[in-house]
Design a protein around this motif. Structure first.
Motif, PDB file in Angstrom:
ATOM      1  N   THR A 103      60.863  26.286  35.226  1.00  0.00           N
ATOM      2  CA  THR A 103      59.826  26.115  36.022  1.00  0.00           C
ATOM      3  C   THR A 103      59.473  27.300  35.664  1.00  0.00           C
ATOM      4  N   ALA A 106      57.907  28.729  32.502  1.00  0.00           N
ATOM      5  CA  ALA A 106      57.277  28.557  32.737  1.00  0.00           C
ATOM      6  C   ALA A 106      55.942  28.927  33.002  1.00  0.00           C
ATOM      7  N   TRP A 110      52.603  31.100  32.418  1.00  0.00           N
ATOM      8  CA  TRP A 110      51.504  30.790  32.129  1.00  0.00           C
ATOM      9  C   TRP A 110      50.554  31.666  33.060  1.00  0.00           C
ATOM     10  N   VAL A 177      56.354  26.456  23.716  1.00  0.00           N
ATOM     11  CA  VAL A 177      56.154  25.589  24.022  1.00  0.00           C
ATOM     12  C   VAL A 177      55.291  25.577  25.453  1.00  0.00           C
ATOM     13  N   PRO A 178      53.900  24.630  25.211  1.00  0.00           N
ATOM     14  CA  PRO A 178      52.741  24.831  26.373  1.00  0.00           C
ATOM     15  C   PRO A 178      53.296  24.564  27.591  1.00  0.00           C
ATOM     16  N   THR A 179      53.234  25.733  28.189  1.00  0.00           N
ATOM     17  CA  THR A 179      53.303  25.751  29.542  1.00  0.00           C
ATOM     18  C   THR A 179      53.347  24.635  30.418  1.00  0.00           C
ATOM     19  N   VAL A 180      52.149  24.241  30.457  1.00  0.00           N
ATOM     20  CA  VAL A 180      52.184  22.836  31.464  1.00  0.00           C
ATOM     21  C   VAL A 180      52.791  21.841  31.831  1.00  0.00           C
ATOM     22  N   PRO A 181      53.109  21.484  30.216  1.00  0.00           N
ATOM     23  CA  PRO A 181      53.775  19.665  30.117  1.00  0.00           C
ATOM     24  C   PRO A 181      55.984  20.946  30.787  1.00  0.00           C
ATOM     25  N   LEU A 182      56.078  21.777  30.060  1.00  0.00           N
ATOM     26  CA  LEU A 182      57.191  22.439  30.198  1.00  0.00           C
ATOM     27  C   LEU A 182      57.979  22.286  32.071  1.00  0.00           C
ATOM     28  N   VAL A 184      56.355  20.717  34.518  1.00  0.00           N
ATOM     29  CA  VAL A 184      56.165  19.729  34.672  1.00  0.00           C
ATOM     30  C   VAL A 184      57.538  19.241  34.689  1.00  0.00           C
ATOM     31  N   ALA A 185      58.007  18.835  32.930  1.00  0.00           N
ATOM     32  CA  ALA A 185      59.408  19.046  32.551  1.00  0.00           C
ATOM     33  C   ALA A 185      60.307  19.783  33.798  1.00  0.00           C
TER      34      ALA A 185
END
Length: 248
Positions: A103, A106, A110, A177-182, A184-185
């Protein structure tokens, strides 16, 4: 008798006549030998009754606290089963650690407007942290930390130095890694950590209670333990946001 208990239980209320140092050593040793809380409470009450009625110090009546605790644990079959930290506790905190790092990583990238780069040092450092957390499963590790508090105070500084070295020497990016999926994960991992820690603590029998008492459930303590990693994540995110606002 109406007794007031704190969120984590207070063994002093069970054995107020027993010297604190002897009482603490006795409890810690029984904890390391996996004695359940109600058994510790029973034994404390036995010691308290004798000390209060005779006026004799616990060390004089029962000997040194640690050997006496080992005798009790051996007699009741508690010895040799390891410390009070179980696999579920390690798993819950491991998930929380992964969620916190994901989190924060990311959100940091972001705010910078790009994908999250992952370096070799970050992966190695994360693996080392999870390995160190896993060592808490071993009773010997817990005993070293308990019996050498000065060493335990120095370890965080040593670990920080090691991690800074790992991150500096292994700084080449491996992938992004794209920040949004990271993010959310990371949030899902934090929620999974909360759930595992909460369920683990619901069955925890570590609360020290006197004979005849009913466990309080330690709701406040359980809630704080389950939310520790998310709260640390919020604190780190606040720091990241403030640093970004000051430097942009």
């Amino acid at each position: 008798m109406n007794r007031t208990r704190s969120a984590f239980g207070d063994p002093g209320r069970i054995a107020p006549s027993v010297e604190k140092e002897w009482r603490d050593d006795f409890i810690v040793e029984l904890r390391l030998l996996s004695a359940p809380g109600h058994q510790i409470g029973d034994e404390l009450m036995t010691v308290e009754t004798h000390v209060a009625e005779s006026g004799e110090p616990a060390a004089q009546a029962f000997g040194e606290a640690k050997p006496y605790a080992r005798e009790i644990a051996e007699a009741t079959g508690a010895t040799g089963r390891g410390g009070s930290i179980g696999p579920a506790t390690i798993a819950g905190n491991g998930l929380g650690l992964l969620g916190m790092f994901a989190t924060v990583h990311a959100v940091t990238h972001w705010l910078e407007g790009g994908p999250a780069g992952v370096t070799t040092g970050e992966l190695v450092g994360l693996g080392v942290i999870l390995l160190l957390v896993s060592t808490l499963l071993f009773t010997r590790t817990l005993r070293v930390i308990v019996e050498h508090p000065r060493l335990a105070l120095l370890l965080p500084a040593l670990f920080i130095g090691v991690f800074v070295g790992i991150f500096a020497l292994l700084s080449d990016p491996l992938f992004t890694v794209p920040t949004v999926p990271l993010g959310v994960a990371g949030a899902l991992l934090l929620l999974a950590g909360i759930a595992v820690n909460w369920l683990d603590l619901r069955v925890d029998a570590s609360e020290i209670i006197a004979p005849g008492e009913v466990p309080s459930g330690q709701r406040r303590g359980r809630l704080l333990a389950a939310l520790a990693m998310p709260l640390m994540t919020v604190l780190l995110l606040t720091q990241v946001w403030v640093m970004h606002a000051l430097t942009s």
